[in-house]
Write an enzyme that holds these catalytic residues in place. Structure first.
Site, PDB file in Angstrom:
ATOM      1  N   ASP A  45      52.215  86.836  -7.768  1.00  0.00           N
ATOM      2  CA  ASP A  45      52.872  85.992  -6.744  1.00  0.00           C
ATOM      3  C   ASP A  45      52.274  84.597  -6.502  1.00  0.00           C
ATOM      4  O   ASP A  45      51.056  84.453  -6.402  1.00  0.00           O
ATOM      5  CB  ASP A  45      52.779  86.669  -5.370  1.00  0.00           C
ATOM      6  CG  ASP A  45      53.072  88.138  -5.399  1.00  0.00           C
ATOM      7  OD1 ASP A  45      53.393  88.663  -6.463  1.00  0.00           O
ATOM      8  OD2 ASP A  45      52.953  88.762  -4.342  1.00  0.00           O
ATOM      9  N   GLU A 228      58.443  93.146   0.347  1.00  0.00           N
ATOM     10  CA  GLU A 228      57.207  92.382   0.136  1.00  0.00           C
ATOM     11  C   GLU A 228      57.506  90.895   0.329  1.00  0.00           C
ATOM     12  O   GLU A 228      58.658  90.461   0.287  1.00  0.00           O
ATOM     13  CB  GLU A 228      56.667  92.604  -1.286  1.00  0.00           C
ATOM     14  CG  GLU A 228      56.313  94.059  -1.590  1.00  0.00           C
ATOM     15  CD  GLU A 228      55.693  94.279  -2.977  1.00  0.00           C
ATOM     16  OE1 GLU A 228      54.685  94.974  -3.063  1.00  0.00           O
ATOM     17  OE2 GLU A 228      56.237  93.750  -3.969  1.00  0.00           O
TER      18      GLU A 228
HETATM   19  C1  FRU Z   1      54.049  91.459  -4.671  1.00  0.00           C
HETATM   20  C2  FRU Z   1      52.714  92.091  -4.295  1.00  0.00           C
HETATM   21  C3  FRU Z   1      52.363  91.770  -2.845  1.00  0.00           C
HETATM   22  C4  FRU Z   1      50.883  91.891  -2.841  1.00  0.00           C
HETATM   23  C5  FRU Z   1      50.505  91.358  -4.203  1.00  0.00           C
HETATM   24  C6  FRU Z   1      49.293  92.010  -4.809  1.00  0.00           C
HETATM   25  O1  FRU Z   1      54.213  91.236  -6.029  1.00  0.00           O
HETATM   26  O2  FRU Z   1      52.782  93.473  -4.516  1.00  0.00           O
HETATM   27  O3  FRU Z   1      53.029  92.584  -1.906  1.00  0.00           O
HETATM   28  O4  FRU Z   1      50.297  91.168  -1.792  1.00  0.00           O
HETATM   29  O5  FRU Z   1      51.623  91.568  -5.038  1.00  0.00           O
HETATM   30  O6  FRU Z   1      48.903  91.378  -5.980  1.00  0.00           O
END
Ligand code: FRU
Length: 491
Positions: A45, A228
């Site tokens: 992300d 998310e």
């Molecule tokens: C989304 C996620 C988020 C988390 C991050 C961990 O892709 O799962 O929810 O904070 O990636 O790398």
């Protein structure tokens, strides 16, 4: 029999040509030329996207130790124009705790605390950056915890200190993450999700340290899998001087084995987000590889529209895509606006790109394409901009990255009004059984015209139809460089 042998000889010759072509054009690379990705290691992300003093900051989920997910920390890159990026040293690292457990730095946001509401900075200093992220604690076999924490920087994100009283928000829940903070009427608001309860919470704070719950919304739209990376921001409505609030959530995909992104359009009164009534689910992107997008904070006045960037991958196969010591990349930034279509608001996404990208611009009448049009491309990174008159035709078919039997195929069918993208023969596809796929989206031609702006960049294809009203993004891994573009009418 003789005929068949002659045919086979021709086929062999053609194959030989395509493999000598492969040599002529050199080895293929999956590193994009005009999308950002760091030199090495794993990314997911985008995080903490914020503008300050002529620089757009992109922080991101980064594993400094290798090309697989783990040791999550914040990597960092900056850009002056959103087109070219400079990678900077690691910004916020995973930490080891006294009990030898670790705390990873999961996704979150960054704000410019120009009034020093947090008290982290020297009196009168206006350029303090504060990161609000999920601290993910692995308690060494005794379970996991997720809470929200702070780090701050007085030198434009180059070096960071952790707040010594972290975490600042802990509700005792294991899946509670991805805080997105924005300024609202002199105070701060945070939107954060209870991922497995498919619920977003909105909090208020005066100092980024003490947070008060204002409201919640959830179990609406798509809640088949997970929620998310939420966000909540104002988006201008085209051809008007009004705006609506949009909340984007990374969640499930229409195709149930994958993740994707949805959005809600509605109103926010400072406490509560009220989504408009909607039929069906509003998807940000109809491909498989656009996830975890969030908007930039603190944009300069010249950027009137919110700008988002996404991770271009899908958790369904993210860890298996071909690695070049580097895995994962980011989308081009996209500027957002809303259009009002018969009382319903829909997002429009316009990519920000450099005019140095090799561009093929064509205006075509599909009915006059009695012979296929072949464009020989020297490499796999370019932009194809098409304006297609569909009158008296069944539609159009575009082979991208075509080399021998390998191709990524874009089809538009006039009767069904469906634009599809087929990557089942696009090159390397067998690394994960969920990768070979065909996506489609409805695209309504405007006055009989279909506009396609297709960005191909070594391992990614981003398709913007009808000026960004419909978007589809997919990874591809061709095995050769310099595949042709072949445009033909649908028979
Ligand atoms: C989304 C996620 C988020 C988390 C991050 C961990 O892709 O799962 O929810 O904070 O990636 O790398």
């Amino acid at each position: 029999m003789k005929k068949k042998l002659a045919f086979l000889a021709v086929v062999a010759m053609l194959n030989a040509c395509s493999s000598s072509k492969m040599l002529k054009n050199g080895p293929v690379t999956y590193r994009p030329a005009y999308h950002y990705t760091p030199q090495k290691n794993w990314v997911n992300d985008p995080n903490g996207m914020v503008y300050l003093d002529g620089e757009y900051h992109l922080f991101y989920q980064y594993n400094p130790m290798g090309d697989k997910w783990g040791h999550m920390s914040w990597g960092h890159a900056v850009s002056k124009d959103l087109k070219t990026w400079q990678e900077l040293p690691l910004a916020i690292p995973e930490t080891m705790n006294a009990d030898s457990s670790t705390t990873m730095v999961f996704s979150g946001s960054a704000v410019i605390d120009s009034m020093n509401t947090s008290g982290f900075f020297e009196k009168g200093f206006k350029k303090g950056m504060v990161a609000i992220y999920t601290s993910h604690k692995d308690k060494k076999g005794k379970g996991l915890a997720q809470h929200q924490s702070l780090a701050y920087s007085s030198d434009k994100g180059r070096t960071w200190k952790f707040y010594d009283k972290n975490p600042v928000l802990d509700i005792g829940l294991k899946d509670f993450r991805d805080p997105n903070v924005f300024a609202y009427e002199g105070k701060w608001r945070m939107i954060v999700v209870k991922s497995l309860e498919y619920t977003a919470q909105i909090y208020e704070s005066a100092d980024l340290k003490n947070w008060k719950l204002l409201s919640e919304f959830g179990k609406i739209g798509d809640y088949a899998k997970i929620w998310e990376c939420p966000s909540l921001f104002k988006v201008p409505v085209e051809n008007s001087d009004t705006f609506k609030w949009v909340s984007m959530i990374s969640s499930a995909h229409e195709d149930t084995d994958y993740v994707g992104m949805q959005y809600f359009v509605g109103d926010f009164d400072g406490e509560k987000f009220t989504p408009d009534a909607q039929t069906g689910i509003l998807r940000i992107d109809n491909g498989k590889d656009f996830y975890a997008a969030v908007p930039f904070n603190n944009l300069p006045a010249k950027d009137k529209n919110p700008i988002i960037m996404a991770w271009q991958n899908n958790w369904a196969y993210a860890g298996d895509i071909p690695s070049e010591g580097r895995r994962g990349m980011f989308s081009m930034p996209r500027k957002l606006s809303l259009v009002n279509e018969n009382g319903k608001y829909r997002l429009v996404q316009k990519p920000v790109y450099s005019d140095k990208i090799q561009t093929e611009t064509l205006t075509l009448k599909a009915s006059e394409l009695s012979e296929a049009k072949i464009l020989e491309m020297p490499n796999n990174s370019y932009r194809l901009n098409l304006t297609i008159d569909l009158a008296n035709s069944k539609g159009i078919s575009i082979d991208l990255l075509k080399n021998g039997g390998e191709k990524s195929v874009l089809n538009y069918d006039v009767v069904s009004q469906k634009l599809s993208f087929d990557r089942t023969k696009s090159g390397k596809v067998n690394f994960n059984k969920l990768f070979p796929s065909v996506e489609s989206m409805k695209v309504t031609p405007q006055n009989g015209i279909l506009k396609l702006d297709v960005f191909v960049d070594n391992s990614i294809v981003e398709i913007f139809a009808n000026d960004g009203r419909n978007v589809l993004t997919d990874l591809v891994f061709p095995t050769t460089k310099g595949g042709n573009i072949i445009i033909s009418s649908l028979k």
